[in-house]
Design a protein around this motif. Structure first.
Motif, PDB file in Angstrom:
ATOM      1  N   ASP A 212     -37.295  45.391  34.933  1.00  0.00           N
ATOM      2  CA  ASP A 212     -36.077  46.094  35.442  1.00  0.00           C
ATOM      3  C   ASP A 212     -34.935  44.839  35.342  1.00  0.00           C
ATOM      4  O   ASP A 212     -35.015  44.067  35.785  1.00  0.00           O
ATOM      5  N   ALA A 213     -34.095  45.506  34.479  1.00  0.00           N
ATOM      6  CA  ALA A 213     -33.050  44.448  33.875  1.00  0.00           C
ATOM      7  C   ALA A 213     -32.250  43.924  35.029  1.00  0.00           C
ATOM      8  O   ALA A 213     -31.608  42.926  34.759  1.00  0.00           O
ATOM      9  N   ASP A 214     -32.160  44.516  36.058  1.00  0.00           N
ATOM     10  CA  ASP A 214     -31.350  44.065  37.152  1.00  0.00           C
ATOM     11  C   ASP A 214     -32.079  43.654  38.484  1.00  0.00           C
ATOM     12  O   ASP A 214     -31.313  43.569  39.619  1.00  0.00           O
ATOM     13  N   ALA A 215     -33.303  43.388  38.287  1.00  0.00           N
ATOM     14  CA  ALA A 215     -34.209  42.785  39.215  1.00  0.00           C
ATOM     15  C   ALA A 215     -33.425  41.481  39.691  1.00  0.00           C
ATOM     16  O   ALA A 215     -33.253  40.713  39.203  1.00  0.00           O
ATOM     17  N   PRO A 216     -33.410  41.441  41.225  1.00  0.00           N
ATOM     18  CA  PRO A 216     -33.199  40.325  41.923  1.00  0.00           C
ATOM     19  C   PRO A 216     -34.064  39.267  41.936  1.00  0.00           C
ATOM     20  O   PRO A 216     -35.236  39.592  42.459  1.00  0.00           O
ATOM     21  N   VAL A 217     -34.024  38.208  41.521  1.00  0.00           N
ATOM     22  CA  VAL A 217     -35.077  37.115  41.291  1.00  0.00           C
ATOM     23  C   VAL A 217     -34.477  35.790  41.675  1.00  0.00           C
ATOM     24  O   VAL A 217     -33.360  35.517  41.025  1.00  0.00           O
ATOM     25  N   ILE A 218     -35.215  35.109  42.543  1.00  0.00           N
ATOM     26  CA  ILE A 218     -34.405  33.725  42.871  1.00  0.00           C
ATOM     27  C   ILE A 218     -35.369  32.829  42.860  1.00  0.00           C
ATOM     28  O   ILE A 218     -36.663  32.711  43.288  1.00  0.00           O
ATOM     29  N   LEU A 219     -35.009  31.593  42.294  1.00  0.00           N
ATOM     30  CA  LEU A 219     -35.497  30.133  42.345  1.00  0.00           C
ATOM     31  C   LEU A 219     -35.041  29.344  43.388  1.00  0.00           C
ATOM     32  O   LEU A 219     -33.970  29.091  43.154  1.00  0.00           O
ATOM     33  N   ARG A 307     -23.939  46.249  37.494  1.00  0.00           N
ATOM     34  CA  ARG A 307     -25.261  46.914  37.943  1.00  0.00           C
ATOM     35  C   ARG A 307     -25.869  46.060  39.047  1.00  0.00           C
ATOM     36  O   ARG A 307     -27.204  46.387  39.413  1.00  0.00           O
ATOM     37  N   ARG A 308     -25.067  44.789  39.417  1.00  0.00           N
ATOM     38  CA  ARG A 308     -25.788  43.892  40.486  1.00  0.00           C
ATOM     39  C   ARG A 308     -26.397  44.613  41.725  1.00  0.00           C
ATOM     40  O   ARG A 308     -25.835  45.533  42.189  1.00  0.00           O
ATOM     41  N   ARG A 309     -27.494  44.006  42.082  1.00  0.00           N
ATOM     42  CA  ARG A 309     -28.203  44.541  43.441  1.00  0.00           C
ATOM     43  C   ARG A 309     -27.363  43.638  44.461  1.00  0.00           C
ATOM     44  O   ARG A 309     -27.399  44.043  45.870  1.00  0.00           O
ATOM     45  N   GLY A 310     -26.878  42.553  44.328  1.00  0.00           N
ATOM     46  CA  GLY A 310     -26.254  41.744  45.420  1.00  0.00           C
ATOM     47  C   GLY A 310     -25.483  40.694  44.441  1.00  0.00           C
ATOM     48  O   GLY A 310     -25.528  40.718  43.132  1.00  0.00           O
ATOM     49  N   GLU A 311     -24.800  39.656  45.134  1.00  0.00           N
ATOM     50  CA  GLU A 311     -23.853  39.006  44.457  1.00  0.00           C
ATOM     51  C   GLU A 311     -23.945  37.626  45.257  1.00  0.00           C
ATOM     52  O   GLU A 311     -23.710  37.428  46.423  1.00  0.00           O
ATOM     53  N   VAL A 312     -24.132  36.551  44.406  1.00  0.00           N
ATOM     54  CA  VAL A 312     -23.865  35.017  45.088  1.00  0.00           C
ATOM     55  C   VAL A 312     -22.092  34.992  45.394  1.00  0.00           C
ATOM     56  O   VAL A 312     -21.537  35.058  44.631  1.00  0.00           O
ATOM     57  N   ALA A 313     -22.096  34.717  46.792  1.00  0.00           N
ATOM     58  CA  ALA A 313     -20.749  34.636  47.120  1.00  0.00           C
ATOM     59  C   ALA A 313     -20.310  32.965  47.575  1.00  0.00           C
ATOM     60  O   ALA A 313     -19.130  32.653  47.797  1.00  0.00           O
ATOM     61  N   LYS A 314     -21.245  32.261  47.870  1.00  0.00           N
ATOM     62  CA  LYS A 314     -20.895  30.851  48.539  1.00  0.00           C
ATOM     63  C   LYS A 314     -22.179  30.120  48.139  1.00  0.00           C
ATOM     64  O   LYS A 314     -23.329  30.635  48.204  1.00  0.00           O
ATOM     65  N   VAL A 315     -21.992  28.972  47.499  1.00  0.00           N
ATOM     66  CA  VAL A 315     -22.957  27.867  47.561  1.00  0.00           C
ATOM     67  C   VAL A 315     -22.684  26.740  48.251  1.00  0.00           C
ATOM     68  O   VAL A 315     -21.505  26.108  48.039  1.00  0.00           O
ATOM     69  N   GLU A 316     -23.338  26.035  49.216  1.00  0.00           N
ATOM     70  CA  GLU A 316     -23.239  24.815  50.029  1.00  0.00           C
ATOM     71  C   GLU A 316     -24.193  23.833  50.044  1.00  0.00           C
ATOM     72  O   GLU A 316     -25.137  24.188  49.804  1.00  0.00           O
ATOM     73  N   VAL A 317     -23.908  22.530  49.966  1.00  0.00           N
ATOM     74  CA  VAL A 317     -24.708  21.400  50.146  1.00  0.00           C
ATOM     75  C   VAL A 317     -24.572  20.883  51.481  1.00  0.00           C
ATOM     76  O   VAL A 317     -23.403  20.380  51.892  1.00  0.00           O
ATOM     77  N   TYR A 318     -25.569  20.908  52.273  1.00  0.00           N
ATOM     78  CA  TYR A 318     -25.523  20.285  53.743  1.00  0.00           C
ATOM     79  C   TYR A 318     -25.866  18.689  53.584  1.00  0.00           C
ATOM     80  O   TYR A 318     -27.145  18.337  53.605  1.00  0.00           O
ATOM     81  N   ASP A 319     -24.857  17.884  53.065  1.00  0.00           N
ATOM     82  CA  ASP A 319     -25.169  16.334  53.192  1.00  0.00           C
ATOM     83  C   ASP A 319     -24.496  15.551  54.182  1.00  0.00           C
ATOM     84  O   ASP A 319     -24.462  14.336  54.005  1.00  0.00           O
ATOM     85  N   ASP A 320     -24.484  16.049  55.371  1.00  0.00           N
ATOM     86  CA  ASP A 320     -23.873  15.146  56.530  1.00  0.00           C
ATOM     87  C   ASP A 320     -24.566  14.053  56.681  1.00  0.00           C
ATOM     88  O   ASP A 320     -23.973  12.818  57.123  1.00  0.00           O
ATOM     89  N   HIS A 321     -25.793  14.190  56.417  1.00  0.00           N
ATOM     90  CA  HIS A 321     -26.789  13.086  56.810  1.00  0.00           C
ATOM     91  C   HIS A 321     -26.579  11.818  55.669  1.00  0.00           C
ATOM     92  O   HIS A 321     -27.026  10.727  56.088  1.00  0.00           O
ATOM     93  N   PHE A 322     -26.241  12.342  54.555  1.00  0.00           N
ATOM     94  CA  PHE A 322     -25.863  11.339  53.620  1.00  0.00           C
ATOM     95  C   PHE A 322     -24.761  10.314  54.040  1.00  0.00           C
ATOM     96  O   PHE A 322     -24.624   9.167  54.101  1.00  0.00           O
ATOM     97  N   ALA A 323     -23.551  10.996  54.492  1.00  0.00           N
ATOM     98  CA  ALA A 323     -22.458  10.316  55.074  1.00  0.00           C
ATOM     99  C   ALA A 323     -22.705   9.699  56.327  1.00  0.00           C
ATOM    100  O   ALA A 323     -22.200   8.507  56.375  1.00  0.00           O
ATOM    101  N   ALA A 324     -23.480  10.008  56.978  1.00  0.00           N
ATOM    102  CA  ALA A 324     -23.741   9.439  58.461  1.00  0.00           C
ATOM    103  C   ALA A 324     -24.581   8.418  58.057  1.00  0.00           C
ATOM    104  O   ALA A 324     -25.036   7.323  59.074  1.00  0.00           O
ATOM    105  N   GLY A 325     -25.398   7.981  57.164  1.00  0.00           N
ATOM    106  CA  GLY A 325     -26.365   6.998  56.768  1.00  0.00           C
ATOM    107  C   GLY A 325     -27.646   7.100  57.514  1.00  0.00           C
ATOM    108  O   GLY A 325     -28.163   5.832  57.864  1.00  0.00           O
ATOM    109  N   LEU A 326     -28.244   8.307  57.968  1.00  0.00           N
ATOM    110  CA  LEU A 326     -29.412   8.347  58.554  1.00  0.00           C
ATOM    111  C   LEU A 326     -30.391   7.854  57.653  1.00  0.00           C
ATOM    112  O   LEU A 326     -30.517   8.373  56.478  1.00  0.00           O
ATOM    113  N   PRO A 327     -31.335   7.068  58.387  1.00  0.00           N
ATOM    114  CA  PRO A 327     -32.695   6.749  57.295  1.00  0.00           C
ATOM    115  C   PRO A 327     -33.340   8.021  56.720  1.00  0.00           C
ATOM    116  O   PRO A 327     -33.596   8.866  57.616  1.00  0.00           O
ATOM    117  N   LYS A 328     -33.913   7.962  55.548  1.00  0.00           N
ATOM    118  CA  LYS A 328     -34.179   9.183  54.913  1.00  0.00           C
ATOM    119  C   LYS A 328     -35.870   9.510  55.510  1.00  0.00           C
ATOM    120  O   LYS A 328     -36.034  10.844  55.464  1.00  0.00           O
TER     121      LYS A 328
END
Length: 346
Positions: A212-219, A307-328
């Motif tokens: 299916d050429a327009d199959a939605p598949v996500i990694l 022919r898309r079934r859906g579309e990527v509208a936004k991508v975010e990286v939640y990195d506040d713990h980096f800036a806050a210096g939280l221990p990993k």
């Protein structure tokens, strides 16, 4: 229109107190207080992300994670295999697993154990297997339909040398010469392993796309490579094609031109206009880290595909713990990546 949020999150050694990661030492396990702090951080993060489907890496204490997720809005959870422990010390884990959590039920969820023909079509040995068994799941997403998900954690970077080999050599000249040679060969192996994993996942995407050429598949994955790496280009096939056999790249007959997009995969970050000139790090920190974590999608979720079934509208990286210096160990050395996928129906 309906929005569905999908995310990838490397948890950094999600292993309950009493389990050690890779070696029995005080810095490689959690105290109860540290473990409680880590779980509280995850709970807060889940609320902030508000993702509908999450791919998870570095999962060891599977039952604890399943219970935590169920209590926070994710009743559907699947791990493909059990973690691996040291045969000589069952409290030391040597390989974690991946997992998937969802607000929506699985149509199917199973281990991705095959490698889709990679050994016979490449120089990779017949015994090649993924370093961590991926998830292969199908979920019926609102407004988008049946969507295939892969959750991956590609082979880690680093050329590791067995200390026992070096310690067994008395002469320092032998130690130094052998260390360099062992490290060189280990480096070849870890690079080749990731490349093979990327090729295998591309071929698994193609199973759906060829049907299916327009199959939605996500990694959803920690792919342990930079966006500009050859490994990522193997996975996405984003590099320019200069010719189709002896026909120049621009010589595709018009009725077939759309296929050059169908058979590529797309790093979701690159599908969003004005996403930003500087890509946020997903590993190690804000200033000196790297990008290792991805949401990769098929053309069925490409905003430019009519022919898309859906579309990527936004991508975010939640990195506040980096800036806050939280221990990993009380957060993670990775930052989750969240993609908003918008339905295109009425």
């Amino acid at each position: 229109m309906t929005n569905v949020l999908v995310a990838t999150l490397n948890l950094y050694h999600f292993a309950a107190p009493g389990i050690f990661w890779h070696a029995r030492k005080p810095t490689a396990t959690y105290s109860q207080a540290e473990w409680d702090a880590k779980k509280n951080w995850i709970i807060t993060l889940l609320s902030e992300m508000n993702a509908d489907v999450i791919g998870l890496q570095e999962v060891v204490s599977q039952d604890e994670l399943k219970a935590l997720l169920a209590a926070n809005g994710y009743p559907y959870f699947y791990c493909p295999v059990a973690p691996a422990f040291d045969a000589d010390d069952p409290e030391i884990y040597v390989n974690a697993t991946v997992a998937i959590a969802s607000r929506y039920p699985f149509i199917s969820a199973e281990p991705l154990s095959g490698v889709a023909g990679v050994p016979q079509d490449t120089v990779i040995d017949e015994d090649f297997r993924f370093s961590r068994t991926p998830v292969d799941a199908v979920i019926d997403l609102p407004g988008i339909g049946q969507t295939r998900f892969f959750v991956c954690h590609f082979k880690s970077q680093g050329a590791f040398v067995d200390d026992e080999i070096i310690d067994g050599l008395a002469d320092w000249g032998d130690k130094i010469r052998t260390t360099y040679m062992e490290r060189a060969m280990a480096g070849v192996n870890q690079v080749a392993k990731r490349a093979a994993e990327a090729g295998a996942i591309y071929r698994m995407f193609r199973q759906s796309i060829d049907a299916d050429a327009d199959a939605p598949v996500i990694l959803l994955g920690d792919l342990n490579e930079d966006p500009a790496s050859h490994t990522i280009s193997i996975l996405t096939q984003a590099d320019r094609v200069w010719s189709w056999g002896s026909v120049a790249a621009n010589g595709i007959p018009d009725p077939f031109a759309f296929l050059k997009h169908v058979y590529k995969l797309y790093d979701a970050f690159n599908l969003v206009p004005m996403q930003g000139f500087v890509r946020p790090n997903t590993h190690g920190g804000v200033g000196s880290g790297s990008t290792l974590d991805y949401v990769v999608v098929s053309n069925g979720l490409n905003p430019k595909n009519p022919r898309r079934r859906g579309e990527v509208a936004k991508v975010e990286v939640y990195d506040d713990h980096f800036a806050a210096g939280l221990p990993k160990d009380r957060s993670s050395d990775h930052a989750p990546v969240i993609a908003t996928i918008k339905s295109v129906g009425g």
